[in-house]
Design a protein around this motif. Structure first.
Motif, PDB file in Angstrom:
ATOM      1  N   ILE A 165     -16.607  22.542 -32.173  1.00  0.00           N
ATOM      2  CA  ILE A 165     -16.759  21.206 -31.589  1.00  0.00           C
ATOM      3  C   ILE A 165     -17.522  20.358 -32.606  1.00  0.00           C
ATOM      4  CG2 ILE A 165     -17.688  19.871 -29.655  1.00  0.00           C
ATOM      5  CD1 ILE A 165     -17.483  22.421 -27.953  1.00  0.00           C
ATOM      6  N   LYS A 166     -16.923  19.250 -33.056  1.00  0.00           N
ATOM      7  CA  LYS A 166     -17.447  18.545 -34.220  1.00  0.00           C
ATOM      8  C   LYS A 166     -18.469  17.460 -33.895  1.00  0.00           C
ATOM      9  CE  LYS A 166     -14.459  17.720 -37.550  1.00  0.00           C
ATOM     10  NZ  LYS A 166     -13.196  17.371 -38.236  1.00  0.00           N
TER      11      LYS A 166
ATOM     12  N   ASP B 268     -11.046  16.744 -33.411  1.00  0.00           N
ATOM     13  CA  ASP B 268     -12.422  16.639 -32.907  1.00  0.00           C
ATOM     14  C   ASP B 268     -12.918  18.010 -32.452  1.00  0.00           C
ATOM     15  OD1 ASP B 268     -12.182  13.831 -33.214  1.00  0.00           O
ATOM     16  OD2 ASP B 268     -11.142  13.733 -31.283  1.00  0.00           O
ATOM     17  N   ILE B 269     -11.975  18.807 -31.961  1.00  0.00           N
ATOM     18  CA  ILE B 269     -12.264  20.188 -31.550  1.00  0.00           C
ATOM     19  C   ILE B 269     -11.173  21.071 -32.138  1.00  0.00           C
ATOM     20  CG2 ILE B 269     -12.421  21.797 -29.593  1.00  0.00           C
ATOM     21  CD1 ILE B 269     -13.451  19.474 -27.888  1.00  0.00           C
TER      22      ILE B 269
ATOM     23  N   ALA C  80     -24.910  24.261 -26.767  1.00  0.00           N
ATOM     24  CA  ALA C  80     -23.481  24.313 -26.421  1.00  0.00           C
ATOM     25  C   ALA C  80     -22.604  24.451 -27.657  1.00  0.00           C
ATOM     26  CB  ALA C  80     -23.087  23.067 -25.630  1.00  0.00           C
ATOM     27  N   ILE C  81     -22.888  23.672 -28.703  1.00  0.00           N
ATOM     28  CA  ILE C  81     -22.069  23.720 -29.919  1.00  0.00           C
ATOM     29  C   ILE C  81     -22.219  25.069 -30.608  1.00  0.00           C
ATOM     30  CG2 ILE C  81     -21.827  22.737 -32.240  1.00  0.00           C
ATOM     31  CD1 ILE C  81     -22.337  19.986 -30.999  1.00  0.00           C
ATOM     32  N   GLY C  82     -23.443  25.615 -30.611  1.00  0.00           N
ATOM     33  CA  GLY C  82     -23.663  26.941 -31.192  1.00  0.00           C
ATOM     34  C   GLY C  82     -22.927  28.028 -30.430  1.00  0.00           C
ATOM     35  N   ASN C  83     -22.975  27.963 -29.109  1.00  0.00           N
ATOM     36  CA  ASN C  83     -22.267  28.933 -28.261  1.00  0.00           C
ATOM     37  C   ASN C  83     -20.763  28.859 -28.504  1.00  0.00           C
ATOM     38  OD1 ASN C  83     -21.387  30.680 -26.265  1.00  0.00           O
ATOM     39  ND2 ASN C  83     -22.094  29.442 -24.564  1.00  0.00           N
TER      40      ASN C  83
ATOM     41  N   LEU D 273     -18.203  16.697 -27.262  1.00  0.00           N
ATOM     42  CA  LEU D 273     -18.612  17.611 -26.194  1.00  0.00           C
ATOM     43  C   LEU D 273     -18.695  16.857 -24.875  1.00  0.00           C
ATOM     44  CD1 LEU D 273     -19.770  20.574 -25.665  1.00  0.00           C
ATOM     45  CD2 LEU D 273     -22.019  19.505 -25.840  1.00  0.00           C
ATOM     46  N   GLU D 274     -19.338  15.692 -24.906  1.00  0.00           N
ATOM     47  CA  GLU D 274     -19.478  14.889 -23.688  1.00  0.00           C
ATOM     48  C   GLU D 274     -18.131  14.342 -23.220  1.00  0.00           C
ATOM     49  OE1 GLU D 274     -22.478  11.991 -23.304  1.00  0.00           O
ATOM     50  OE2 GLU D 274     -24.017  13.165 -24.306  1.00  0.00           O
ATOM     51  N   GLU D 275     -17.325  13.844 -24.177  1.00  0.00           N
ATOM     52  CA  GLU D 275     -16.024  13.266 -23.794  1.00  0.00           C
ATOM     53  C   GLU D 275     -15.099  14.332 -23.215  1.00  0.00           C
ATOM     54  OE1 GLU D 275     -14.781  11.304 -27.363  1.00  0.00           O
ATOM     55  OE2 GLU D 275     -15.605   9.369 -26.721  1.00  0.00           O
TER      56      GLU D 275
END
Length: 672
Positions: free
Chosen positions: A346-347, A595-596, A335-338, A352-354
């Motif tokens: 996305i750090k 955070d993003i 997901a972070i790579g995409n 990502l979950e939050e």
């Protein structure tokens, strides 16, 4: 060497202490570990044939087939049958056994330890065929797992390959090609049409359309001219450019993105912490259960030792927590790579979950929902027979640093008023109210309605006009002296054309509550909020008020995301559950505080980010649930004595492959 941290998502090892690459490669010889320094180019990967890549697995399968051919011809105890199965076990399981036995000697009971015990035990009780099949299926699943993780890691590798390693530099009147490591700040870089930009810098000559998709995810090229910033890894589409280098290769925006994404992929998400903690207690429990299954029926009920030892070994295999352990990391890395490839940084897995659980988002108004470039919409002369005061209004505003001043100066320029020649003395800013200054000995004021309430000329008609303009979303300013009110000016920050569409898309994604935070008056805020479709507009807020609102909202409702520019809104961004910064490609502050970061100054990335986070959260939950349910279902087969090594290996390896492939589905989430 004192300590080593391994980042599997980025294929990196960080070593603390004295060691050499040769010593590290020797330590990892069983895994054919090959290392290169971080700043060195990666070696060209040797293209291996299918046979070279999977020869161990292929040979093991061949010996299994020979073993079963002998089994059906000569029987299970024939020497050739046992030899064939033993050969399959040794060829396919050497790496497994070395690691498993080492772990066993340290009482470290991971999945390889459990597998090693199960295979050796199966061979001891004469189940050579099933032991061989367990080894081969484990080897095949490891190969497929490696392939899947490599595919997830490829997103980072593709980022690394974006920027060229060399650039054409002007030095001492000559053009020379230099490696990016040898380029210095202040060098002039020459970029021709169709070339990629190697370093961050500012254009000193020329103009062009720059394709920034690699950094910001924007599909359309951006027009750039002298004085504009350009980024490493972006494409010069049409013009000749000369660019002054402003950052070293280690500090370019692209390098920072890669570094932050690698750190993010290594960071453990809440669900991964749960899995790690669960596995810590789960594995010893599985060993105890396997021991009880093997010993209790024969000792207490006189059952067959062979049958129940076999069942105990099957419990060890099915109990391996492979699928559970890999269920979360593969989804987060993917997901972070995409996201990075689509211009969203996305750090960490935690964000990502939050973000996937967020149901409300607060927006800063200026520069986020609006463009941050105000325009003058209304201009009313109080006394129509008096001279136009635009000259002295523009002269005062020319001294001001307020964002709204630009709109007034633009109107004065359109009217070709030479305001720069008008001399202003005793200029000062009236905090929170406006500005004042003297021209030809007369003191003039420009400011908010509150500044003029007690001055001459402020009547009911003026009040009504002010309220009407504010209700239309304008910020209203008045201009005059102590004795006369000369003009009313309405200025409005231009709403981004996509803002209302984005709010609608977020609502469709389940973001039920959206809030706009602004320093404007409440009427203006309500008008803009209604036009965009915002749930609530909070107005007349200073930066500390925005922070207080976010804190109180979190206390009341649990979680809220905040979208801002990453500079003025840094405290509110930091206090929110997830801080989202706009235009991260242009500001280091956004990259550090948020955070993003939406790398382009583009709100369209927000629904994609929510969608990806929701999908990732759903897949993580699916993977954890599926892994546990499959284990439980297989373990229940022990009660009637139906659990076999075949079922165990398919339950364990099958679950591992399925959760891996399920995680890779995140590669298909697109930025529409």
């Amino acid at each position: 060497m004192d300590q080593a941290n391994v980042n599997f998502g980025a294929s990196k090892i960080t070593v603390y202490g004295d060691t050499t690459i040769e010593e590290l490669e020797k330590a990892g010889a069983f895994e054919s570990l090959q290392l290169v320094p971080e700043d060195a180019p990666l070696p060209e990967k040797e293209k291996k044939s299918f046979w070279k890549t999977y020869q161990k697995e292929a040979l093991s399968i061949l010996f299994i087939l020979l073993g079963y051919a002998s089994f059906f011809t000569y029987g299970e105890e024939h020497g050739f049958t046992i030899t064939s199965f033993a050969a399959a076990i040794i060829i396919g399981g050497t790496t497994l056994f070395i690691t498993g036995l080492k772990n066993l000697s340290r009482l470290d009971f991971d999945m390889r330890t459990l597998m090693t015990i199960a295979v050796i035990g199966a061979a001891i009780i004469g189940e050579w065929g099933e032991a061989a099949v367990v080894v081969v299926l484990f080897a095949i699943s490891e190969a497929l797992e490696t392939y899947s993780m490599d595919k997830a890691r490829a997103s980072i590798q593709s980022l690394m390959d974006i920027a060229p390693n060399e650039a054409l530099i002007k030095r001492n009147g000559q053009e020379v090609t230099l490696h990016v490591k040898d380029i210095q700040i202040g060098d002039i870089m020459v970029i021709k049409p169709g070339q990629k930009i190697a370093m961050d810098g500012k254009i000193t000559q020329g103009s062009s359309a720059i394709n920034q998709a690699a950094i910001t995810g924007e599909s359309l090229p951006i027009s750039k001219a002298e004085g504009d910033e350009v980024f490493a890894g972006t494409l010069n589409e049409e013009g000749y450019l000369e660019v002054e280098v402003t950052k070293t290769v280690q500090d370019t925006t692209l390098s920072k993105i890669i570094h932050l994404v690698e750190e993010a992929q290594a960071e453990r998400a809440p669900s991964q912490h749960f899995v790690d903690k669960f596995a810590k207690y789960y594995t010893p429990v599985i060993i105890l259960v396997a021991l009880l299954v093997a010993l209790v029926p024969p000792l207490l009920f006189g059952a067959s030792w062979g049958t129940w030892v076999y069942q105990g070994l099957a419990v060890l295999v099915v109990g391996c927590p492979c699928a559970l352990v890999i269920s979360t990391p593969v989804a987060i890395v993917t997901a972070i790579g995409n996201a990075a490839k689509n211009g969203v940084l996305i750090k960490g897995g935690v964000y990502l979950e939050e973000m996937g659980a967020i149901r409300s988002i607060a927006f800063d108004k200026t520069g986020t929902l609006t463009k941050g470039t105000p325009e003058m919409t209304e201009y009313h002369l109080v006394a129509s027979n008096s001279p136009d005061p635009m000259g002295w209004i523009a002269a005062l505003e020319y001294k001001s640093q307020h964002p709204l001043a630009a709109a007034i100066l633009q109107r004065a320029d359109e009217k070709q008023i030479d305001y720069k020649q008008i001399e202003v003395s005793d200029f000062s800013a009236l905090t929170g109210k406006g500005i004042t200054g003297k021209i030809d000995g007369i003191t003039y004021y420009i400011g908010s309605p509150s500044l003029f309430k007690n001055k001459a000329g402020y009547d009911e008609q003026i009040t009504e006009r002010i309220h009407d303009w504010q209700a239309q979303g304008n910020t209203v300013m008045l201009a005059g002296t102590d004795t006369h009110l000369h003009a009313l000016i309405a200025v409005r920050d231009t709403i981004r054309k996509e803002s209302s569409t984005i709010i609608k898309q977020l609502s469709e994604l389940g973001i039920n509550y959206t809030i706009m935070l602004t320093g404007d008056n409440q009427r203006t805020a309500n008008a803009i909020g209604n036009e965009i479709g915002i749930s609530q507009a909070k107005a007349e807020l200073l930066p500390q008020d925005k922070l207080a609102f976010i804190k109180s909202y979190r206390d009341q409702y649990g979680s809220v995301a905040m979208v801002g520019d990453g500079v003025n809104d840094a405290p509110a961004l930091a206090s929110s559950t997830v801080g989202i910064a706009m235009g991260g490609a242009g500001t280091d502050t956004a990259l550090e505080t948020a955070d993003i970061a939406l790398m382009g100054d583009d709100l369209n990335k927000l629904p994609y980010t929510v969608k990806l986070s929701r999908k990732a959260l759903a897949i993580i939950k699916q993977n954890i649930t599926f892994s546990l349910v499959v284990k439980l279902a297989a373990l229940l087969l022990v009660i009637p004595g139906w659990l076999t090594l075949w079922i165990a290996i398919f339950a364990d390896m099958g679950a591992t492959l399925l959760v891996t492939l399920n995680g890779l589905r995140l590669l298909r989430v697109k930025d529409n």
